[in-house]
Design a protein around this motif. Structure first.
Motif, short mmCIF file in Angstrom:
data_model
loop_
_atom_site.label_atom_id
_atom_site.label_comp_id
_atom_site.label_asym_id
_atom_site.label_seq_id
_atom_site.Cartn_x
_atom_site.Cartn_y
_atom_site.Cartn_z
N MET A 10 -78.81 -34.82 74.92
CA MET A 10 -77.36 -34.79 74.80
C MET A 10 -76.84 -33.35 74.71
O MET A 10 -75.81 -33.03 75.28
N THR A 11 -77.57 -32.50 73.98
CA THR A 11 -77.15 -31.11 73.82
C THR A 11 -77.09 -30.40 75.17
O THR A 11 -76.13 -29.66 75.45
N MET A 12 -78.07 -30.62 76.02
CA MET A 12 -78.08 -29.99 77.34
C MET A 12 -76.87 -30.42 78.17
O MET A 12 -76.29 -29.61 78.89
N LEU A 13 -76.48 -31.67 78.06
CA LEU A 13 -75.31 -32.15 78.79
C LEU A 13 -74.04 -31.47 78.30
O LEU A 13 -73.19 -31.06 79.10
N LEU A 14 -73.92 -31.30 76.99
CA LEU A 14 -72.75 -30.61 76.43
C LEU A 14 -72.69 -29.15 76.89
O LEU A 14 -71.62 -28.64 77.24
N ILE A 15 -73.84 -28.49 76.90
CA ILE A 15 -73.89 -27.11 77.37
C ILE A 15 -73.48 -27.04 78.84
O ILE A 15 -72.69 -26.18 79.25
#
Length: 119
Positions: free
Chosen positions: A1-6
């Motif tokens: 999920m963090t990679m998608l937000l970035i």
């Protein structure tokens, strides 16, 4: 999920950097890299503000790493400084370095102070 937000933040930050740089160049010309300075100061202010709040890890990934990471550009600052020095404009190259570094540090400090001043 963090990679998608970035990735989402970067998808906004990179085009915003490009469009801002072009708009500033159209207004002030290309003799000095005012566009890069503008995005670096704006991004540093925003990142300082985000650090000062502080924000959740998700918001930090989206806005801090993603948006600010893609909006600001140390590599372009370095390239433009080198380009000025190599094109017989060492004064402008030195001016870019002496202006950009303190301006972005000051901007981050101001952003942080603004966040700390919030009730």
């Amino acid at each position: 999920m963090t990679m998608l937000l970035i990735a989402l933040g970067a998808a906004v930050g990179a085009p915003l950097r490009y469009l801002t740089d072009r708009a500033v160049q159209a207004r002030f010309g290309t003799a000095f890299p005012w566009g890069t300075l503008t995005v670096n100061v704006a991004g540093s202010t925003l990142l300082g503000f985000l650090v000062g709040i502080p924000v959740s890890p998700a918001v930090g990934a989206l806005l801090g790493t993603g948006l600010c990471g893609a909006l600001t550009t140390y590599s372009t600052f370095s390239y433009e400084t080198l380009r000025l020095a190599r094109s017989d404009r060492p004064g402008r190259a030195l001016g870019n370095a002496l202006l950009s570094v303190p301006a972005t540090l000051t901007a981050a400090t101001v952003g942080y102070a603004l966040a700390q001043a919030l009730p």
